[in-house]
Design a protein around this motif. Sequence first.
Motif, mmCIF file in Angstrom:
data_model
loop_
_atom_site.group_PDB
_atom_site.id
_atom_site.type_symbol
_atom_site.label_atom_id
_atom_site.label_comp_id
_atom_site.label_asym_id
_atom_site.label_seq_id
_atom_site.Cartn_x
_atom_site.Cartn_y
_atom_site.Cartn_z
ATOM 1 N N LYS A 47 0.955 -1.135 0.097
ATOM 2 C CA LYS A 47 0.023 0.097 -0.026
ATOM 3 C C LYS A 47 0.916 1.296 0.024
ATOM 4 C CE LYS A 47 -3.684 2.671 0.149
ATOM 5 N NZ LYS A 47 -4.408 2.652 -0.915
ATOM 6 N N HIS A 48 0.894 2.087 -1.120
ATOM 7 C CA HIS A 48 1.748 3.507 -1.364
ATOM 8 C C HIS A 48 0.582 4.404 -1.490
ATOM 9 C CE1 HIS A 48 5.238 1.140 -3.172
ATOM 10 N NE2 HIS A 48 4.884 0.707 -1.989
ATOM 11 N N ARG A 88 5.526 4.689 1.433
ATOM 12 C CA ARG A 88 5.496 3.217 1.388
ATOM 13 C C ARG A 88 4.895 2.521 2.553
ATOM 14 N NH1 ARG A 88 10.822 1.712 -2.592
ATOM 15 N NH2 ARG A 88 10.074 3.275 -4.183
ATOM 16 N N ALA A 89 3.911 2.566 2.836
ATOM 17 C CA ALA A 89 3.338 2.311 4.337
ATOM 18 C C ALA A 89 3.344 0.852 4.455
ATOM 19 C CB ALA A 89 1.800 2.615 4.376
ATOM 20 N N VAL A 90 3.094 0.141 3.564
ATOM 21 C CA VAL A 90 3.129 -1.423 3.532
ATOM 22 C C VAL A 90 3.985 -1.988 1.928
ATOM 23 C CG1 VAL A 90 2.024 -3.439 3.563
ATOM 24 C CG2 VAL A 90 1.425 -1.720 5.079
ATOM 25 N N ALA A 114 9.254 -0.330 9.034
ATOM 26 C CA ALA A 114 9.334 0.474 7.919
ATOM 27 C C ALA A 114 8.529 -0.178 6.820
ATOM 28 C CB ALA A 114 10.638 0.963 7.457
ATOM 29 N N GLY A 115 7.338 -0.610 6.956
ATOM 30 C CA GLY A 115 6.373 -1.062 6.199
ATOM 31 C C GLY A 115 6.709 -2.786 5.399
ATOM 32 N N LYS A 116 7.776 -3.403 6.385
ATOM 33 C CA LYS A 116 8.154 -4.796 6.025
ATOM 34 C C LYS A 116 7.831 -5.616 7.141
ATOM 35 C CE LYS A 116 10.929 -4.128 1.719
ATOM 36 N NZ LYS A 116 10.115 -4.891 0.936
ATOM 37 N N VAL A 117 7.825 -6.934 7.061
ATOM 38 C CA VAL A 117 7.796 -7.871 8.162
ATOM 39 C C VAL A 117 9.279 -8.181 8.053
ATOM 40 C CG1 VAL A 117 7.423 -10.024 9.021
ATOM 41 C CG2 VAL A 117 5.415 -8.689 7.913
ATOM 42 N N VAL A 118 9.843 -8.311 8.931
ATOM 43 C CA VAL A 118 11.275 -8.369 9.179
ATOM 44 C C VAL A 118 11.641 -9.869 9.938
ATOM 45 C CG1 VAL A 118 12.311 -6.152 9.068
ATOM 46 C CG2 VAL A 118 11.866 -7.378 11.115
ATOM 47 N N GLU A 119 10.601 -10.203 10.657
ATOM 48 C CA GLU A 119 10.818 -11.528 11.195
ATOM 49 C C GLU A 119 9.357 -12.045 11.529
ATOM 50 O OE1 GLU A 119 12.863 -13.837 15.227
ATOM 51 O OE2 GLU A 119 13.318 -11.796 14.451
ATOM 52 N N ILE A 138 19.206 -2.894 24.484
ATOM 53 C CA ILE A 138 19.838 -2.467 23.208
ATOM 54 C C ILE A 138 18.956 -1.232 22.624
ATOM 55 C CG2 ILE A 138 20.107 -3.008 20.697
ATOM 56 C CD1 ILE A 138 19.858 -6.086 21.494
ATOM 57 N N VAL A 139 19.881 -0.009 22.632
ATOM 58 C CA VAL A 139 19.265 1.396 22.096
ATOM 59 C C VAL A 139 19.798 1.713 20.877
ATOM 60 C CG1 VAL A 139 19.516 3.592 22.918
ATOM 61 C CG2 VAL A 139 19.817 1.957 24.623
ATOM 62 N N LEU A 140 18.821 2.019 19.945
ATOM 63 C CA LEU A 140 19.105 2.134 18.578
ATOM 64 C C LEU A 140 19.201 3.652 18.474
ATOM 65 C CD1 LEU A 140 16.445 -0.273 17.163
ATOM 66 C CD2 LEU A 140 18.788 -0.719 17.205
ATOM 67 N N ALA A 141 20.125 4.034 17.656
ATOM 68 C CA ALA A 141 20.347 5.464 17.215
ATOM 69 C C ALA A 141 19.557 5.619 15.984
ATOM 70 C CB ALA A 141 21.916 5.425 16.695
ATOM 71 N N GLY A 142 19.277 7.164 16.165
ATOM 72 C CA GLY A 142 18.206 7.485 15.069
ATOM 73 C C GLY A 142 16.965 7.236 15.069
ATOM 74 N N GLU A 143 15.980 7.463 13.891
ATOM 75 C CA GLU A 143 14.685 7.266 13.974
ATOM 76 C C GLU A 143 14.321 6.413 12.753
ATOM 77 O OE1 GLU A 143 12.530 10.793 13.968
ATOM 78 O OE2 GLU A 143 13.461 11.156 15.760
ATOM 79 N N MET A 144 13.339 5.738 12.763
ATOM 80 C CA MET A 144 12.743 4.975 11.479
ATOM 81 C C MET A 144 12.938 5.807 10.344
ATOM 82 S SD MET A 144 9.130 2.939 10.702
ATOM 83 C CE MET A 144 9.356 2.085 12.509
ATOM 84 N N SER A 145 13.162 4.946 9.215
ATOM 85 C CA SER A 145 13.607 5.709 7.809
ATOM 86 C C SER A 145 12.184 6.158 7.317
ATOM 87 C CB SER A 145 14.137 4.569 6.902
ATOM 88 O OG SER A 145 13.123 3.637 6.747
ATOM 89 N N ASN A 146 12.522 7.189 6.430
ATOM 90 C CA ASN A 146 11.391 7.934 5.818
ATOM 91 C C ASN A 146 10.800 7.146 4.848
ATOM 92 O OD1 ASN A 146 9.717 9.939 4.640
ATOM 93 N ND2 ASN A 146 11.402 11.301 3.997
ATOM 94 N N PRO A 147 9.441 6.865 5.159
ATOM 95 C CA PRO A 147 8.712 5.967 4.286
ATOM 96 C C PRO A 147 8.444 6.621 2.762
ATOM 97 C CG PRO A 147 7.254 6.999 5.837
ATOM 98 C CD PRO A 147 8.618 7.476 6.116
ATOM 99 N N LEU A 148 8.648 8.008 2.639
ATOM 100 C CA LEU A 148 8.667 8.641 1.477
ATOM 101 C C LEU A 148 10.073 8.415 0.693
ATOM 102 C CD1 LEU A 148 6.865 10.484 -0.521
ATOM 103 C CD2 LEU A 148 8.126 12.561 0.806
ATOM 104 N N ASN A 149 11.125 8.131 1.255
ATOM 105 C CA ASN A 149 12.413 7.899 0.805
ATOM 106 C C ASN A 149 13.303 6.895 1.463
ATOM 107 O OD1 ASN A 149 14.725 8.090 -1.305
ATOM 108 N ND2 ASN A 149 15.505 9.821 -0.079
ATOM 109 N N PRO A 150 12.852 5.719 1.623
ATOM 110 C CA PRO A 150 13.484 4.725 2.266
ATOM 111 C C PRO A 150 14.814 4.250 1.847
ATOM 112 C CG PRO A 150 11.807 3.508 0.818
ATOM 113 C CD PRO A 150 11.701 5.035 0.873
ATOM 114 N N PRO A 151 15.765 3.988 2.476
ATOM 115 C CA PRO A 151 17.239 3.688 2.156
ATOM 116 C C PRO A 151 17.186 2.487 1.253
ATOM 117 C CG PRO A 151 16.824 2.916 4.475
ATOM 118 C CD PRO A 151 15.666 3.773 3.943
ATOM 119 N N ALA A 152 18.365 2.397 0.531
ATOM 120 C CA ALA A 152 18.454 1.061 -0.341
ATOM 121 C C ALA A 152 18.976 -0.043 0.463
ATOM 122 C CB ALA A 152 19.561 1.372 -1.302
#
Length: 319
Positions: free
Chosen positions: A10-11, A28-30, A229-234, A269-283
């Motif tokens: 779903k975009h 890219r919501a899903v 970020a729109g994907k199932v990782v596990e 476990i402390v993660l740095a930063g925030e979730m990637s931008n769904p408008l421009n997700p990283p490669a």
Amino acid sequence: MILEGIGLTKHFPVTGGFTAGGVRGWIRAVDGVSVQVAEGETLGIVGESGSGKTTLARLFLLLERATAGALRFDGKDVRAFTRDDLARYRRSVQAVFQDPYSSLSPRMRVGHIVAEPLPARNGLGRAEVRERVGAVLDLVGLRRDSAALYPHEFSGGQRQRIAIARALMTYPKFIVLDEPVSALDVSIRAQILNLLKRLQERLGLAYLMISHDLAAARYLSTRLAVMYAGKVVEAGECEAVYTEPLHPYTQALLSAALPLHPSARRQRIVLAGEMSNPLNPPAGCRFHPRCPRAMAECRSREPEWKEVRPGRFTACHLY
């Protein structure tokens, strides 16, 4: 399988800006999510806000139309549904929403609220409708004479019982639980979760549970899927995922959950930063900018979704 999503995507278009009303991008919501739910089981969906959990639930409820992918109900593609198929789907798939204060109309009596999902031409007389309303109120632990009252005359936990009764009115096979206890007092949450579990055992219901509450998801779910970020990782059997998470994001997410016993210790476990931008997700892997175990290939190649252990699936280059 009662309900199965295959490559659901779903975009949402982003308009305005310098394009004079045109589409300037897509959120890219899903993005290519495949999940399935069998009779009598609960699939828990967990993840941070913005991971796509609620959008996925809306796709199952047909409140959103998928950009791509397929949704199957009892083995039949929703896109091939006739009008009768669609009516049967809407009776078989119901929802219980997060806030029992806003999901019930304050102007309607409880009896009318609970009967609301019944189709206009249901073949039932008024006495039969009243009897069915009374029966489902009994099921959720409310008095039958509650049907004559208004929502403001009930507590939050009782209102959520009314919402559950409304979902049961059409004898569904599948119920989407969107944060069903997050708006309730802690003392009431266990009561509602126990009620949902009893109803599942008695009626053979299947649940899709969307939750930020990791303890609630663990208690009710038979299988667990972790979204980022729109994907199932596990994904895998719930207790196995909780006791031995495979994906680095799952490990970080579950490290923030309260332990089952006060004496238990867990490394946070402390993660740095925030979730990637769904408008421009990283490669590559969408989690790699925050991942403490990221490798070079994580930045350029998307990990393959695969079964790395019996019944355990993940998308990570570590496996």
